[in-house]
Scaffold this motif. Structure first.
Motif, mmCIF file in Angstrom:
data_model
loop_
_atom_site.group_PDB
_atom_site.id
_atom_site.type_symbol
_atom_site.label_atom_id
_atom_site.label_comp_id
_atom_site.label_asym_id
_atom_site.label_seq_id
_atom_site.Cartn_x
_atom_site.Cartn_y
_atom_site.Cartn_z
ATOM 1 N N ARG A 238 46.447 -53.654 4.676
ATOM 2 C CA ARG A 238 46.614 -53.305 3.423
ATOM 3 C C ARG A 238 46.831 -54.519 2.565
ATOM 4 N N ASP A 239 47.799 -55.767 2.983
ATOM 5 C CA ASP A 239 47.869 -56.883 2.611
ATOM 6 C C ASP A 239 46.806 -57.813 2.320
ATOM 7 N N PHE A 240 45.913 -57.808 3.284
ATOM 8 C CA PHE A 240 44.564 -58.584 3.474
ATOM 9 C C PHE A 240 43.547 -58.038 2.440
ATOM 10 N N GLN A 241 43.529 -56.668 2.436
ATOM 11 C CA GLN A 241 42.670 -56.027 1.523
ATOM 12 C C GLN A 241 43.180 -56.559 -0.033
ATOM 13 N N LEU A 242 44.398 -56.443 -0.415
ATOM 14 C CA LEU A 242 45.182 -57.104 -1.678
ATOM 15 C C LEU A 242 44.769 -58.368 -1.940
ATOM 16 N N LYS A 243 45.118 -58.918 -1.005
ATOM 17 C CA LYS A 243 44.708 -60.726 -1.187
ATOM 18 C C LYS A 243 43.201 -60.968 -1.576
ATOM 19 N N LYS A 244 42.240 -60.038 -0.699
ATOM 20 C CA LYS A 244 40.968 -60.313 -1.121
ATOM 21 C C LYS A 244 40.683 -59.832 -2.513
ATOM 22 N N MET A 245 41.230 -58.635 -3.079
ATOM 23 C CA MET A 245 41.027 -58.277 -4.328
ATOM 24 C C MET A 245 41.712 -59.222 -5.351
#
Length: 272
Positions: A238-245
């Motif tokens: 989830r943190d990785f996806q938020l960082k990409k966004m």
């Protein structure tokens, strides 16, 4: 004789290689006990003793000459005596902490009175810039220090658990009672020290979550660890996806700013 030799070898590997590789944690019971069990042909007892003692010595970290107990000696002797007693680990564990406390004092005495007098030699060779002699003396003292210490578990196993118990019984009861109380507190102290280092209010909720799972749902530690791993992976994804966004948003903002700057620049050129 063989059991005494391999126990001494396991303790030597634990304490000597722990120091040789810069506090490499080779002296931990979870290393020394299984190694002793492997050499004596009973790995299962070694693993049981190692896991039990690791909980006791989890909060024990000896830095320099300041410390409370030496776990490698205790782990080696506890494993050897447990195997000789037919795998009865519970009978030998009460002797472990006093052995560890006495062992640390003996280790420090060997260092102070046997290795200490050779310190002046290091200064002499350093003034002469003789690196080879410094290296030979260093490893020589390393072997003498921990080699002499390994004689303790050798003769302890050779003489038997009865002799060790007799020596420990000669220690005054007041001191032994204090050591027993301290030994019973060590598992809690070890966990408290780990919590103090790892505690963070942002993730404290997961600590209480694990406590509830164990206390009320009676889940085993392995199941809780597996569940924690799954949760950690899910949070990381989830943190990785938020960082990409977030990176995409920043990139889009930068592109808009660049476009606006280009338009403003063209307008200025036109009106000029």
């Amino acid at each position: 004789m063989y059991d005494a030799f391999v126990t001494a070898l396991a303790v030597f590997v634990g304490v000597a290689f722990h120091e040789l590789f810069g506090l490499g944690m080779f002296s931990r019971p979870i290393v020394v006990a299984p190694l002793t069990g492997l050499l004596m042909g009973d790995v299962q007892t070694g693993l049981l003793v190692g896991a039990s003692l690791e909980a006791i010595f989890m909060g024990v970290v000896n830095i320099g000459i300041s410390g409370s107990a030496e776990p490698a000696l205790a782990a080696g002797l506890a494993t050897a005596f447990s195997i000789k007693m037919g795998g009865n680990t519970h009978a030998i564990l009460p002797l472990v902490f006093p052995i560890a406390v006495v062992g640390l004092q003996l280790l420090n005495m060997i260092f102070s009175f046997v290795c200490g007098p050779w310190a002046s030699k290091f200064f002499k060779y350093a003034e002469q810039a003789d690196e080879k002699k410094i290296t030979r003396l260093h490893f020589g003292m390393w072997f003498v220090h921990f080699g002499l210490y390994a004689l303790i578990p050798f003769f302890a196993v050779l003489l038997g658990a009865g002799a060790v118990k007799t020596i420990l019984n000669s220690i005054p009861h007041v001191i032994m009672n204090g050591l027993t109380v301290a030994g019973n507190l060590l598992p809690a102290v070890g966990m408290a020290m780990l919590m103090q280092m790892l505690w963070d209010n942002k993730i404290a909720i997961w600590f209480f979550f694990g406590a509830i799972l164990m206390a009320y749902l009676k889940l085993p530690l392995i199941a809780i660890a597996a569940l924690g791993t799954v949760i950690a992976i899910a949070i990381a994804q989830r943190d990785f996806q938020l960082k990409k966004m977030s990176n995409k948003t920043i990139l889009a903002t930068d592109n808009d700013s660049t476009t606006d700057s280009g338009l403003n620049s063209e307008e200025e050129d036109f009106f000029k």
